[in-house]
Design a protein around this motif. Structure first.
Motif, PDB file in Angstrom:
ATOM      1  N   HIS A   5      48.819  44.599  36.785  1.00 40.34           N
ATOM      2  CA  HIS A   5      48.628  43.643  37.877  1.00 40.34           C
ATOM      3  C   HIS A   5      47.250  42.999  37.749  1.00 40.34           C
ATOM      4  O   HIS A   5      46.240  43.585  38.099  1.00 40.34           O
ATOM      5  CB  HIS A   5      48.714  44.359  39.235  1.00 40.34           C
ATOM      6  CG  HIS A   5      49.995  45.090  39.419  1.00 40.34           C
ATOM      7  ND1 HIS A   5      51.195  44.457  39.628  1.00 40.34           N
ATOM      8  CD2 HIS A   5      50.270  46.415  39.407  1.00 40.34           C
ATOM      9  CE1 HIS A   5      52.151  45.355  39.748  1.00 40.34           C
ATOM     10  NE2 HIS A   5      51.621  46.563  39.612  1.00 40.34           N
ATOM     11  N   THR A   6      47.202  41.805  37.230  1.00 38.40           N
ATOM     12  CA  THR A   6      45.922  41.108  37.063  1.00 38.40           C
ATOM     13  C   THR A   6      45.918  39.856  37.916  1.00 38.40           C
ATOM     14  O   THR A   6      46.928  39.155  38.041  1.00 38.40           O
ATOM     15  CB  THR A   6      45.688  40.714  35.597  1.00 38.40           C
ATOM     16  OG1 THR A   6      46.755  39.889  35.169  1.00 38.40           O
ATOM     17  CG2 THR A   6      45.569  41.936  34.717  1.00 38.40           C
ATOM     18  N   ASN A   7      44.796  39.614  38.519  1.00 37.04           N
ATOM     19  CA  ASN A   7      44.582  38.400  39.281  1.00 37.04           C
ATOM     20  C   ASN A   7      43.364  37.723  38.659  1.00 37.04           C
ATOM     21  O   ASN A   7      42.222  38.107  38.905  1.00 37.04           O
ATOM     22  CB  ASN A   7      44.339  38.729  40.757  1.00 37.04           C
ATOM     23  CG  ASN A   7      44.267  37.486  41.620  1.00 37.04           C
ATOM     24  OD1 ASN A   7      44.108  36.389  41.102  1.00 37.04           O
ATOM     25  ND2 ASN A   7      44.386  37.678  42.923  1.00 37.04           N
ATOM     26  N   VAL A   8      43.614  36.708  37.843  1.00 40.27           N
ATOM     27  CA  VAL A   8      42.561  36.078  37.060  1.00 40.27           C
ATOM     28  C   VAL A   8      41.528  35.411  37.958  1.00 40.27           C
ATOM     29  O   VAL A   8      40.323  35.491  37.706  1.00 40.27           O
ATOM     30  CB  VAL A   8      43.180  35.060  36.073  1.00 40.27           C
ATOM     31  CG1 VAL A   8      42.088  34.353  35.286  1.00 40.27           C
ATOM     32  CG2 VAL A   8      44.142  35.754  35.134  1.00 40.27           C
ATOM     33  N   GLU A   9      41.952  34.778  39.044  1.00 36.17           N
ATOM     34  CA  GLU A   9      41.014  34.096  39.938  1.00 36.17           C
ATOM     35  C   GLU A   9      40.067  35.107  40.600  1.00 36.17           C
ATOM     36  O   GLU A   9      38.865  34.887  40.717  1.00 36.17           O
ATOM     37  CB  GLU A   9      41.756  33.294  41.008  1.00 36.17           C
ATOM     38  CG  GLU A   9      42.489  32.069  40.480  1.00 36.17           C
ATOM     39  CD  GLU A   9      43.865  32.406  39.903  1.00 36.17           C
ATOM     40  OE1 GLU A   9      44.421  33.484  40.229  1.00 36.17           O
ATOM     41  OE2 GLU A   9      44.365  31.601  39.097  1.00 36.17           O
ATOM     42  N   ARG A  10      40.623  36.226  41.066  1.00 35.22           N
ATOM     43  CA  ARG A  10      39.801  37.252  41.706  1.00 35.22           C
ATOM     44  C   ARG A  10      38.832  37.867  40.690  1.00 35.22           C
ATOM     45  O   ARG A  10      37.649  38.072  40.982  1.00 35.22           O
ATOM     46  CB  ARG A  10      40.695  38.337  42.304  1.00 35.22           C
ATOM     47  CG  ARG A  10      39.879  39.376  43.084  1.00 35.22           C
ATOM     48  CD  ARG A  10      40.723  40.496  43.585  1.00 35.22           C
ATOM     49  NE  ARG A  10      41.229  41.222  42.396  1.00 35.22           N
ATOM     50  CZ  ARG A  10      42.278  42.023  42.400  1.00 35.22           C
ATOM     51  NH1 ARG A  10      42.966  42.220  43.496  1.00 35.22           N
ATOM     52  NH2 ARG A  10      42.663  42.628  41.295  1.00 35.22           N
ATOM     53  N   ASP A  11      39.293  38.136  39.482  1.00 37.38           N
ATOM     54  CA  ASP A  11      38.428  38.703  38.453  1.00 37.38           C
ATOM     55  C   ASP A  11      37.328  37.723  38.054  1.00 37.38           C
ATOM     56  O   ASP A  11      36.191  38.129  37.778  1.00 37.38           O
ATOM     57  CB  ASP A  11      39.248  39.103  37.226  1.00 37.38           C
ATOM     58  CG  ASP A  11      40.106  40.335  37.481  1.00 37.38           C
ATOM     59  OD1 ASP A  11      39.848  41.027  38.493  1.00 37.38           O
ATOM     60  OD2 ASP A  11      41.019  40.594  36.671  1.00 37.38           O
ATOM     61  N   LYS A  13      35.925  35.549  40.057  1.00 38.40           N
ATOM     62  CA  LYS A  13      34.933  35.604  41.141  1.00 38.40           C
ATOM     63  C   LYS A  13      34.063  36.851  41.019  1.00 38.40           C
ATOM     64  O   LYS A  13      32.857  36.812  41.228  1.00 38.40           O
ATOM     65  CB  LYS A  13      35.625  35.619  42.500  1.00 38.40           C
ATOM     66  CG  LYS A  13      36.081  34.271  42.979  1.00 38.40           C
ATOM     67  CD  LYS A  13      36.637  34.426  44.387  1.00 38.40           C
ATOM     68  CE  LYS A  13      37.174  33.125  44.911  1.00 38.40           C
ATOM     69  NZ  LYS A  13      37.726  33.268  46.260  1.00 38.40           N
TER      70      LYS A  13
END
Length: 72
Positions: A5-11, A13
């Protein structure tokens, strides 16, 4: 292996302060390299002929060499 589960936008930031710091450090290192490479070093400078030329002045505390007498 990748994370499930990766969230590129959150990472992005979360990592922006670290990436900004790395960028600033690289710019500072490049600037230091340019400054220290191109800055003139007075110890390496070749003196001008006028500065090297003997002025004929006597150094304090020394005596002049005796003048040679012709014919002796």
């Amino acid at each position: 292996m990748t994370a499930p589960h990766t969230n590129v936008e959150r990472d992005a930031k979360r990592h922006s302060p670290a990436l900004t710091g790395i960028t600033i450090a690289l710019v500072a290192a490049a600037l230091a390299f340019v400054v220290f490479t191109l800055w003139p070093n007075p110890e390496d400078a070749t003196p001008s002929p006028a500065a090297v030329q003997d002025s004929g002045a006597q150094v304090e505390g020394t005596t002049p060499a005796p003048t040679p007498v012709p014919g002796q």
